[in-house]
Design a protein around this motif. Structure first.
Motif, PDB file in Angstrom:
ATOM      1  N   SER A  63       1.095  -1.187   0.213  1.00 52.28           N
ATOM      2  CA  SER A  63       0.058   0.429  -0.211  1.00 52.28           C
ATOM      3  C   SER A  63       0.570   1.235   0.004  1.00 52.28           C
ATOM      4  O   SER A  63       0.910   2.190  -0.945  1.00 52.28           O
ATOM      5  N   LEU A  64       2.105   1.116   0.712  1.00 57.97           N
ATOM      6  CA  LEU A  64       2.328   2.147   1.284  1.00 57.97           C
ATOM      7  C   LEU A  64       3.808   2.268  -0.046  1.00 57.97           C
ATOM      8  O   LEU A  64       4.419   3.739   0.515  1.00 57.97           O
ATOM      9  N   ASP A  65       4.278   1.395  -0.831  1.00 54.03           N
ATOM     10  CA  ASP A  65       4.874   1.079  -1.905  1.00 54.03           C
ATOM     11  C   ASP A  65       6.610   1.118  -1.305  1.00 54.03           C
ATOM     12  O   ASP A  65       7.460   2.234  -1.437  1.00 54.03           O
ATOM     13  N   ILE A  66       6.573   0.559  -0.565  1.00 57.58           N
ATOM     14  CA  ILE A  66       7.699   0.345   0.672  1.00 57.58           C
ATOM     15  C   ILE A  66       7.975  -1.246   0.580  1.00 57.58           C
ATOM     16  O   ILE A  66       8.056  -1.496   0.818  1.00 57.58           O
ATOM     17  N   ASP A  67       9.455  -0.912   0.847  1.00 60.16           N
ATOM     18  CA  ASP A  67      10.325  -2.055   0.951  1.00 60.16           C
ATOM     19  C   ASP A  67       9.941  -3.014   2.311  1.00 60.16           C
ATOM     20  O   ASP A  67       9.756  -2.067   3.331  1.00 60.16           O
ATOM     21  N   VAL A  68       9.636  -3.823   2.496  1.00 58.85           N
ATOM     22  CA  VAL A  68       8.908  -4.402   3.673  1.00 58.85           C
ATOM     23  C   VAL A  68       9.842  -5.045   4.732  1.00 58.85           C
ATOM     24  O   VAL A  68       9.692  -5.164   5.790  1.00 58.85           O
ATOM     25  N   LYS A  69      10.898  -4.869   4.051  1.00 60.34           N
ATOM     26  CA  LYS A  69      12.442  -4.956   5.002  1.00 60.34           C
ATOM     27  C   LYS A  69      12.683  -3.587   5.986  1.00 60.34           C
ATOM     28  O   LYS A  69      13.137  -3.731   7.313  1.00 60.34           O
ATOM     29  N   GLU A  70      11.799  -2.718   5.093  1.00 61.74           N
ATOM     30  CA  GLU A  70      12.369  -1.461   5.923  1.00 61.74           C
ATOM     31  C   GLU A  70      11.237  -1.579   7.314  1.00 61.74           C
ATOM     32  O   GLU A  70      11.710  -0.334   8.385  1.00 61.74           O
ATOM     33  N   LEU A  71       9.999  -1.752   7.025  1.00 65.88           N
ATOM     34  CA  LEU A  71       8.486  -2.298   7.755  1.00 65.88           C
ATOM     35  C   LEU A  71       9.152  -2.468   9.034  1.00 65.88           C
ATOM     36  O   LEU A  71       9.260  -2.547  10.281  1.00 65.88           O
ATOM     37  N   ALA A  72       9.799  -3.594   9.031  1.00 64.02           N
ATOM     38  CA  ALA A  72      10.276  -4.690   9.888  1.00 64.02           C
ATOM     39  C   ALA A  72      11.672  -4.647   9.928  1.00 64.02           C
ATOM     40  O   ALA A  72      11.314  -4.393  11.332  1.00 64.02           O
ATOM     41  N   ASN A  73      12.443  -4.113   9.701  1.00 56.96           N
ATOM     42  CA  ASN A  73      13.942  -3.202  10.676  1.00 56.96           C
ATOM     43  C   ASN A  73      12.967  -1.856  11.467  1.00 56.96           C
ATOM     44  O   ASN A  73      13.300  -2.195  12.800  1.00 56.96           O
TER      45      ASN A  73
END
Length: 79
Positions: A63-73
């Motif tokens: 939805s946010l067009d952002i890497d899932v790794k960035e959210l997980a970090n």
């Protein structure tokens, strides 16, 4: 006009999502609908009162067009 989501005083995951929503000129209601999550649960996640599943992190990342790794970090740095 919808309220903007402020990043101040939020845990790292909440701040990251709030910043991205502001960049996109979107709000939490839009994100909850787009990521198929209730507004109440999304608010709890952004405030650090609930821990999102990997599945939800994936939906948020799309939805946010952002890497899932960035959210997980960001989530892991909330310690």
């Amino acid at each position: 006009m919808p309220r903007t989501t402020k990043a101040a005083n939020k845990p790292p995951l909440g701040a990251l999502i709030a910043t991205r929503l502001n960049e996109m000129s979107k709000n939490q209601k839009w994100l909850s609908e787009n990521a198929q999550v209730s507004q109440i649960y999304l608010c709890a996640v952004l405030a650090g009162r609930a821990t999102p599943t990997i599945k939800l992190l994936r939906r948020l990342s799309r939805s946010l067009d952002i890497d899932v790794k960035e959210l997980a970090n960001a989530l892991l740095s909330e310690g």
